[in-house]
Structures are given as C-alpha cells and as structure tokens.
Scaffold this motif. Structure first.
Motif, short mmCIF file in Angstrom:
data_model
loop_
_atom_site.label_atom_id
_atom_site.label_comp_id
_atom_site.label_asym_id
_atom_site.label_seq_id
_atom_site.Cartn_x
_atom_site.Cartn_y
_atom_site.Cartn_z
N HIS A 16 11.20 -3.84 -10.75
CA HIS A 16 11.11 -4.05 -12.19
C HIS A 16 12.48 -4.26 -12.81
O HIS A 16 12.57 -4.56 -14.01
CB HIS A 16 10.35 -2.91 -12.88
N ASP A 17 13.53 -4.14 -12.02
CA ASP A 17 14.89 -4.40 -12.48
C ASP A 17 15.47 -5.50 -11.60
O ASP A 17 15.67 -5.29 -10.40
CB ASP A 17 15.72 -3.13 -12.38
N ASP A 45 8.99 -8.94 0.43
CA ASP A 45 9.62 -10.15 -0.07
C ASP A 45 10.66 -9.72 -1.10
O ASP A 45 10.98 -8.54 -1.19
CB ASP A 45 8.61 -11.17 -0.61
N GLN A 46 11.20 -10.63 -1.86
CA GLN A 46 12.26 -10.32 -2.81
C GLN A 46 11.88 -9.25 -3.83
O GLN A 46 12.67 -8.36 -4.13
CB GLN A 46 12.69 -11.57 -3.57
N ASP A 47 10.67 -9.35 -4.38
CA ASP A 47 10.29 -8.54 -5.53
C ASP A 47 9.19 -7.52 -5.29
O ASP A 47 8.72 -6.88 -6.22
CB ASP A 47 9.89 -9.45 -6.70
N SER A 48 8.75 -7.38 -4.05
CA SER A 48 7.71 -6.40 -3.76
C SER A 48 7.70 -6.07 -2.27
O SER A 48 8.30 -6.79 -1.47
CB SER A 48 6.33 -6.93 -4.18
N GLY A 79 15.09 0.93 -10.01
CA GLY A 79 14.71 -0.46 -10.21
C GLY A 79 13.42 -0.84 -9.50
O GLY A 79 12.96 -1.96 -9.62
N TRP A 80 12.85 0.12 -8.79
CA TRP A 80 11.58 -0.10 -8.07
C TRP A 80 10.52 0.87 -8.57
O TRP A 80 10.83 2.00 -8.93
CB TRP A 80 11.78 0.10 -6.56
N ARG A 81 9.28 0.41 -8.60
CA ARG A 81 8.17 1.23 -9.08
C ARG A 81 7.00 1.09 -8.12
O ARG A 81 6.64 -0.03 -7.73
CB ARG A 81 7.77 0.75 -10.47
#
Length: 84
Positions: A16-17, A45-48, A79-81
């Motif tokens: 999320h950041d 991957d990059q975002d999850s 920055g992770w959720r």
C-alpha cells in the motif's frame, strides 16, 4: 498441499506504500521470520504476494495466524498489508 490431515494457511498481502520493498523481496523477508520446519510455497509480484503455509506437527491454523500477525508487525514490512 491441501490435505485434511495437513492443513494449510494462505497468507496474502498487498503493497500500500509505493516506496516499500517489492513483493519478491518482502515474501523472502516473511519466509525468513517463519519457523524453518514449516513448508511454504510463495508466489510474488511487485505489489502483492501469496504464501501457502503448511505447519508441521501439532501446530494448527491458529498458531500460524498468530505467528504471521507478529511477523507483519516487523518494521521491515512497513508499507505492506495483509488481505483476505
């Protein structure tokens, strides 16, 4: 990995950041904080990322969830959720 006698827990998380480390790095950090005897199958991957965890022995899904909750409090995972 999905057997009645060998339960698994699926952990999913999203970034999320945009300044936080990418998913490939973060999932390695998470793996390094989990017990070595747990069987883990990561996909990132990059975002999850998704991490399928199969505890060993008497540990159950509650024990896995409690341990993972503690891991997500680590500053390295800012920055992770968790999702799901």
């Amino acid at each position: 990995m999905n057997d009645r006698h060998d339960p698994q827990v699926v952990i999913t998380a999203v970034r999320h950041d945009p300044g936080a480390a990418p998913g490939q790095t973060t999932v390695i950090r998470v793996l390094s904080m989990l017990p070595a005897h747990w069987l883990c199958a990561p996909v990132a991957d990059q975002d999850s990322f998704e991490l399928r965890v199969r505890p060993h022995g008497a540990e159950d899904a509650e024990a896995v969830s409690a341990r993972v909750a503690a891991v997500f409090k680590d500053p390295a995972l800012r920055g992770w959720r968790r999702t799901g």
